[in-house]
Design a protein around this motif. Structure first.
Motif, short mmCIF file in Angstrom:
data_model
loop_
_atom_site.label_atom_id
_atom_site.label_comp_id
_atom_site.label_asym_id
_atom_site.label_seq_id
_atom_site.Cartn_x
_atom_site.Cartn_y
_atom_site.Cartn_z
N GLY A 11 -51.76 21.93 18.65
CA GLY A 11 -50.37 22.36 18.62
C GLY A 11 -49.65 22.13 19.94
O GLY A 11 -49.06 23.05 20.49
N VAL A 12 -49.68 20.90 20.46
CA VAL A 12 -49.08 20.60 21.75
C VAL A 12 -47.69 19.99 21.56
O VAL A 12 -47.49 19.10 20.73
CB VAL A 12 -49.96 19.64 22.56
N CYS A 13 -46.75 20.48 22.37
CA CYS A 13 -45.41 19.91 22.43
C CYS A 13 -45.17 19.45 23.86
O CYS A 13 -45.25 20.24 24.79
CB CYS A 13 -44.35 20.94 22.01
N ASN A 14 -44.90 18.16 24.04
CA ASN A 14 -44.64 17.61 25.37
C ASN A 14 -43.14 17.43 25.56
O ASN A 14 -42.47 16.77 24.76
CB ASN A 14 -45.35 16.27 25.54
N LEU A 15 -42.62 18.01 26.63
CA LEU A 15 -41.22 17.85 27.02
C LEU A 15 -41.18 17.04 28.31
O LEU A 15 -41.67 17.50 29.35
CB LEU A 15 -40.55 19.21 27.20
N ILE A 16 -40.63 15.83 28.26
CA ILE A 16 -40.62 14.93 29.41
C ILE A 16 -39.18 14.73 29.89
O ILE A 16 -38.31 14.35 29.12
CB ILE A 16 -41.23 13.56 29.06
N ASN A 17 -38.95 14.98 31.16
CA ASN A 17 -37.65 14.78 31.78
C ASN A 17 -37.54 13.34 32.27
O ASN A 17 -38.22 12.93 33.20
CB ASN A 17 -37.46 15.76 32.93
N LEU A 18 -36.66 12.55 31.62
CA LEU A 18 -36.51 11.14 31.97
C LEU A 18 -35.14 10.83 32.55
O LEU A 18 -34.78 9.65 32.69
CB LEU A 18 -36.72 10.26 30.71
N THR A 19 -34.37 11.84 32.90
CA THR A 19 -33.03 11.59 33.42
C THR A 19 -33.11 10.84 34.75
O THR A 19 -34.04 11.03 35.54
CB THR A 19 -32.27 12.91 33.62
N ALA A 20 -32.11 10.02 34.98
CA ALA A 20 -32.12 9.18 36.17
C ALA A 20 -32.09 9.99 37.45
O ALA A 20 -32.68 9.61 38.46
CB ALA A 20 -30.94 8.21 36.12
N ASP A 21 -31.40 11.13 37.43
CA ASP A 21 -31.31 11.97 38.63
C ASP A 21 -32.23 13.17 38.57
O ASP A 21 -32.15 14.08 39.39
CB ASP A 21 -29.87 12.45 38.84
N PHE A 22 -33.14 13.18 37.57
CA PHE A 22 -34.08 14.28 37.37
C PHE A 22 -33.37 15.63 37.41
O PHE A 22 -33.79 16.57 38.08
CB PHE A 22 -35.22 14.23 38.40
N ARG A 23 -32.28 15.72 36.67
CA ARG A 23 -31.57 17.00 36.57
C ARG A 23 -32.49 18.03 35.92
O ARG A 23 -33.34 17.68 35.09
CB ARG A 23 -30.28 16.82 35.76
N PRO A 24 -32.37 19.30 36.27
CA PRO A 24 -33.27 20.33 35.74
C PRO A 24 -33.25 20.38 34.21
O PRO A 24 -32.19 20.30 33.59
CB PRO A 24 -32.71 21.62 36.34
N HIS A 25 -34.42 20.47 33.63
CA HIS A 25 -34.54 20.57 32.18
C HIS A 25 -35.01 21.96 31.75
O HIS A 25 -35.42 22.16 30.61
CB HIS A 25 -35.52 19.51 31.65
N SER A 26 -34.95 22.92 32.66
CA SER A 26 -35.44 24.27 32.35
C SER A 26 -34.64 24.91 31.22
O SER A 26 -35.16 25.79 30.53
CB SER A 26 -35.39 25.15 33.59
#
Length: 291
Positions: free
Chosen positions: A17-32
């Motif tokens: 039951g794994v969910c992967n959330l990957i931040n790929l934004t160019a400026d690495f804006r917070p994904h919290s």
């Protein structure tokens, strides 16, 4: 009261039951905010503080500070999900971090660079065939300026269709959305709300089905009885229709026979035929119905 990173680290481990959330934004804006959104149904539970320099892991796929236990609750089931959240690192090629992945959420922006990163991550993750694949963007543009590095909505949608991803535009608003479902139809959830809805729509390997409430169980029993009754009535109706059609097909013969009878006999014969048609249409045999 909120919990700390140590509290999350001490949470019971979730198998599968794994969910992967990957931040790929160019400026690495917070994904919290996405983590907050997914945890909104869980009281007294907040995600660890995000830092822009969080990355895809440097080979460590089980860092406790990047893992949150998510409990998905629906009216049909509860499921514990291990939510792993990271930001992209160019030289990370560790496929093992995507083992047991059932959902892949990629937080992107409308740039060529973000699409390039999405392709790299997807090459690492697609062997696990995650059932839920979301391409999440804050907004999209129909037209862009040449040389700006941006991509159009059409280009993003094309990538999503080629790779079996669902495009989630966070600023999208449903048409004629009145916040209710008065007519009992299906309400399309769009925007940020679609992220949680997509996860809840998946059949998780860790889910535990809920028992139906007693009233619902009784209602189902009543529905089954009604279905059996309707089935019997339907069978009887079909038999009646067959009888009626048989009589109707012989109407010319009946009329010819009646024409050759004396007046008194013709009247009695007509009453007999009328009663036959009435019975074929489902009429009863009681004295009141005969009268």
């Amino acid at each position: 009261m909120s919990t700390t990173q140590e509290d999350h680290a001490s949470s019971p481990a979730v198998s599968g039951g794994v969910c992967n959330l990957i931040n790929l934004t160019a400026d690495f804006r917070p994904h919290s905010w996405i983590v907050d959104l997914l945890l909104e149904s869980q009281k007294n539970n907040t995600p660890p503080t995000e830092k822009d320099d969080k990355n895809l892991g440097n080979g460590d796929s089980s860092s406790d500070k990047d893992i949150v236990q998510l409990e998905l609750r629906t009216k049909y089931y509860n499921a514990l999900v291990k939510l792993k959240h990271f930001s992209f690192v160019e030289d990370d090629t560790n496929k093992q971090r995507f083992d047991d992945t059932e959902a892949l959420l990629m937080y992107c922006d409308g740039t060529h660079e973000s699409l390039r990163r999405a392709q790299i991550v997807w090459q690492l993750a697609k062997e696990n065939e995650p059932a839920v694949c979301l391409f999440i963007v804050d907004t999209t543009k129909d037209t862009v300026v040449d040389g700006s590095g941006e991509v159009t909505r059409t280009q993003i949608l094309s990538w999503c269709l080629d790779n079996n991803f669902e495009l989630v535009e966070c600023d999208e608003v449903a048409e004629d959305d009145n916040g209710s479902d008065e007519e009992g139809g299906i309400v399309d959830i769009v925007g940020k709300g679609r992220i949680l809805e997509a996860l809840k729509s998946h059949t998780w390997s860790t889910m535990k089905l809920l028992d139906p409430p007693p009233m619902l169980a009784n209602g189902n029993a009543n529905q089954e009885r009604k279905a059996r009754t309707l089935g019997t009535e339907s069978t009887n109706m079909e038999a009646s229709m067959d009888s009626f059609e048989a009589l109707f097909s012989e109407l010319a013969v009946i009329k010819a026979k009646a024409d050759n009878l004396p007046l008194e006999e013709r009247r009695a014969y007509a009453e007999k035929i009328a009663l036959s048609f009435y019975a074929a249409m489902g009429g009863g045999d009681s004295e009141d119905e005969e009268d």
